[in-house]
Design a protein around this motif. Structure first.
Motif, PDB file in Angstrom:
ATOM      1  N   GLY A 188      -2.390  27.298  -7.196  1.00  0.00           N
ATOM      2  CA  GLY A 188      -2.767  25.892  -7.312  1.00  0.00           C
ATOM      3  C   GLY A 188      -2.667  25.192  -5.978  1.00  0.00           C
ATOM      4  O   GLY A 188      -3.060  25.721  -4.951  1.00  0.00           O
ATOM      5  N   TRP A 189      -2.123  23.986  -5.990  1.00  0.00           N
ATOM      6  CA  TRP A 189      -1.920  23.224  -4.762  1.00  0.00           C
ATOM      7  C   TRP A 189      -0.493  22.718  -4.740  1.00  0.00           C
ATOM      8  O   TRP A 189       0.195  22.742  -5.753  1.00  0.00           O
ATOM      9  N   ARG A 190      -0.061  22.276  -3.593  1.00  0.00           N
ATOM     10  CA  ARG A 190       1.268  21.704  -3.410  1.00  0.00           C
ATOM     11  C   ARG A 190       1.134  20.411  -2.630  1.00  0.00           C
ATOM     12  O   ARG A 190       0.192  20.231  -1.868  1.00  0.00           O
ATOM     13  N   TYR A 191       2.112  19.521  -2.797  1.00  0.00           N
ATOM     14  CA  TYR A 191       2.165  18.322  -1.959  1.00  0.00           C
ATOM     15  C   TYR A 191       2.679  18.725  -0.580  1.00  0.00           C
ATOM     16  O   TYR A 191       3.500  19.637  -0.448  1.00  0.00           O
ATOM     17  N   LEU A 192       2.202  18.023   0.439  1.00  0.00           N
ATOM     18  CA  LEU A 192       2.663  18.221   1.804  1.00  0.00           C
ATOM     19  C   LEU A 192       2.961  16.832   2.365  1.00  0.00           C
ATOM     20  O   LEU A 192       2.054  16.012   2.514  1.00  0.00           O
ATOM     21  N   GLU A 193       4.228  16.576   2.603  1.00  0.00           N
ATOM     22  CA  GLU A 193       4.628  15.268   3.137  1.00  0.00           C
ATOM     23  C   GLU A 193       4.056  15.095   4.543  1.00  0.00           C
ATOM     24  O   GLU A 193       3.960  16.067   5.302  1.00  0.00           O
ATOM     25  N   ALA A 194       3.694  13.867   4.899  1.00  0.00           N
ATOM     26  CA  ALA A 194       3.088  13.585   6.195  1.00  0.00           C
ATOM     27  C   ALA A 194       3.964  14.084   7.338  1.00  0.00           C
ATOM     28  O   ALA A 194       3.457  14.638   8.321  1.00  0.00           O
ATOM     29  N   LYS A 195       5.272  13.949   7.206  1.00  0.00           N
ATOM     30  CA  LYS A 195       6.191  14.363   8.281  1.00  0.00           C
ATOM     31  C   LYS A 195       6.188  15.881   8.485  1.00  0.00           C
ATOM     32  O   LYS A 195       6.566  16.375   9.546  1.00  0.00           O
ATOM     33  N   ASP A 196       5.755  16.640   7.481  1.00  0.00           N
ATOM     34  CA  ASP A 196       5.746  18.100   7.553  1.00  0.00           C
ATOM     35  C   ASP A 196       4.379  18.682   7.899  1.00  0.00           C
ATOM     36  O   ASP A 196       4.234  19.897   8.040  1.00  0.00           O
ATOM     37  N   LYS A 209      -0.149  13.783  -9.748  1.00  0.00           N
ATOM     38  CA  LYS A 209       0.562  12.623 -10.294  1.00  0.00           C
ATOM     39  C   LYS A 209       0.733  11.555  -9.221  1.00  0.00           C
ATOM     40  O   LYS A 209       0.855  10.379  -9.522  1.00  0.00           O
ATOM     41  N   ARG A 210       0.709  11.966  -7.957  1.00  0.00           N
ATOM     42  CA  ARG A 210       0.870  11.045  -6.837  1.00  0.00           C
ATOM     43  C   ARG A 210      -0.504  10.647  -6.277  1.00  0.00           C
ATOM     44  O   ARG A 210      -0.714  10.553  -5.075  1.00  0.00           O
ATOM     45  N   THR A 254      -4.725   9.460  -2.149  1.00  0.00           N
ATOM     46  CA  THR A 254      -5.951   8.739  -1.779  1.00  0.00           C
ATOM     47  C   THR A 254      -5.702   7.619  -0.765  1.00  0.00           C
ATOM     48  O   THR A 254      -6.632   6.901  -0.410  1.00  0.00           O
ATOM     49  N   ALA A 255      -4.473   7.498  -0.278  1.00  0.00           N
ATOM     50  CA  ALA A 255      -4.139   6.476   0.719  1.00  0.00           C
ATOM     51  C   ALA A 255      -4.108   7.089   2.118  1.00  0.00           C
ATOM     52  O   ALA A 255      -3.207   6.836   2.900  1.00  0.00           O
ATOM     53  N   GLY A 256      -5.080   7.951   2.405  1.00  0.00           N
ATOM     54  CA  GLY A 256      -5.151   8.550   3.725  1.00  0.00           C
ATOM     55  C   GLY A 256      -4.721  10.003   3.783  1.00  0.00           C
ATOM     56  O   GLY A 256      -4.544  10.551   4.868  1.00  0.00           O
ATOM     57  N   GLY A 257      -4.583  10.633   2.624  1.00  0.00           N
ATOM     58  CA  GLY A 257      -4.174  12.035   2.597  1.00  0.00           C
ATOM     59  C   GLY A 257      -5.311  12.980   2.944  1.00  0.00           C
ATOM     60  O   GLY A 257      -6.482  12.605   2.942  1.00  0.00           O
ATOM     61  N   SER A 258      -4.945  14.204   3.250  1.00  0.00           N
ATOM     62  CA  SER A 258      -5.905  15.264   3.559  1.00  0.00           C
ATOM     63  C   SER A 258      -5.585  16.489   2.720  1.00  0.00           C
ATOM     64  O   SER A 258      -4.461  16.650   2.245  1.00  0.00           O
ATOM     65  N   LEU A 259      -6.573  17.346   2.569  1.00  0.00           N
ATOM     66  CA  LEU A 259      -6.357  18.654   1.972  1.00  0.00           C
ATOM     67  C   LEU A 259      -6.195  19.625   3.138  1.00  0.00           C
ATOM     68  O   LEU A 259      -7.114  19.821   3.929  1.00  0.00           O
ATOM     69  N   TYR A 260      -4.985  20.185   3.275  1.00  0.00           N
ATOM     70  CA  TYR A 260      -4.695  21.153   4.319  1.00  0.00           C
ATOM     71  C   TYR A 260      -4.971  22.534   3.753  1.00  0.00           C
ATOM     72  O   TYR A 260      -4.473  22.887   2.686  1.00  0.00           O
ATOM     73  N   MET A 270       0.844  -1.187   0.000  1.00  0.00           N
ATOM     74  CA  MET A 270       0.000   0.000   0.000  1.00  0.00           C
ATOM     75  C   MET A 270       0.884   1.243   0.000  1.00  0.00           C
ATOM     76  O   MET A 270       1.914   1.307   0.660  1.00  0.00           O
ATOM     77  N   ALA A 271       0.475   2.247  -0.724  1.00  0.00           N
ATOM     78  CA  ALA A 271       1.253   3.485  -0.840  1.00  0.00           C
ATOM     79  C   ALA A 271       1.206   4.275   0.465  1.00  0.00           C
ATOM     80  O   ALA A 271       0.220   4.257   1.181  1.00  0.00           O
ATOM     81  N   GLU A 272       2.331   4.940   0.774  1.00  0.00           N
ATOM     82  CA  GLU A 272       2.357   5.881   1.895  1.00  0.00           C
ATOM     83  C   GLU A 272       1.470   7.058   1.520  1.00  0.00           C
ATOM     84  O   GLU A 272       1.340   7.398   0.351  1.00  0.00           O
ATOM     85  N   SER A 273       0.899   7.707   2.522  1.00  0.00           N
ATOM     86  CA  SER A 273       0.032   8.834   2.194  1.00  0.00           C
ATOM     87  C   SER A 273       0.832  10.130   2.077  1.00  0.00           C
ATOM     88  O   SER A 273       1.885  10.288   2.682  1.00  0.00           O
ATOM     89  N   VAL A 274       0.321  11.023   1.254  1.00  0.00           N
ATOM     90  CA  VAL A 274       0.840  12.373   1.103  1.00  0.00           C
ATOM     91  C   VAL A 274      -0.380  13.289   1.074  1.00  0.00           C
ATOM     92  O   VAL A 274      -1.470  12.874   0.672  1.00  0.00           O
TER      93      VAL A 274
END
Length: 143
Positions: free
Chosen positions: A106-114, A45-46, A51-57, A1-5
């Motif tokens: 637009g939007w940006r990716y936000l890594e879970a650790k950040d 693209k990710r 969709t593996a547990g990500g949120s829109l911050y 399963m993919a890590e979430s972003v």
């Protein structure tokens, strides 16, 4: 399963988390489940990670203050015929600790650790700093 972003997006027009919640209240969901959808031009693209547990911050006045869990991504064709990405989210707005962010398009990716931590549910309007102070510090570049 993919890590979430996660995704990071400016909440244009909102002055506070309450403004976002009020907007949800006054604009009915297009879904019977109450899910919310935000349509954006670019498709992540990710997608598998989002969709593996990500949120829109949501960034409100230069500060991340809340998030909504992403349920799925839908294809949405605009009136102009262009295919766009519909980010479908749970209806609940979850408050987070404040974290300053510079303006972007637009939007940006936000890594879970950040990602900023969620505030305890019983302290929904609290934060490490009061919302007004976090916004004021962000405005002068100190947070």
């Amino acid at each position: 399963m993919a890590e979430s972003v996660h995704l990071l997006k400016l909440c244009v027009g909102a002055e506070s988390v309450e403004d976002l919640i009020d907007w949800h209240r006054t604009h009915p969901s297009p879904f019977p489940t109450g899910e919310r959808r935000h349509v954006t031009r670019m498709w992540p693209k990710r997608e598998a990670e989002v969709t593996a547990g990500g949120s829109l911050y949501w960034v409100i006045k230069g500060v991340i203050l809340c998030r909504q869990r992403i349920v799925r991504l839908d294809e949405v064709r605009g009136a102009d015929g262009i295919l766009r990405c519909g980010i479908v989210m749970e209806p609940e707005v979850i408050r987070t600790e404040g974290a300053a962010r510079r303006p972007f398009q637009g939007w940006r990716y936000l890594e879970a650790k950040d990602a900023p931590r969620d505030l305890p549910r019983g302290r929904g309007t609290d934060s490490a700093l009061p919302e007004e102070m976090a916004l004021a510090l962000a405005a002068i570049g100190l947070r």
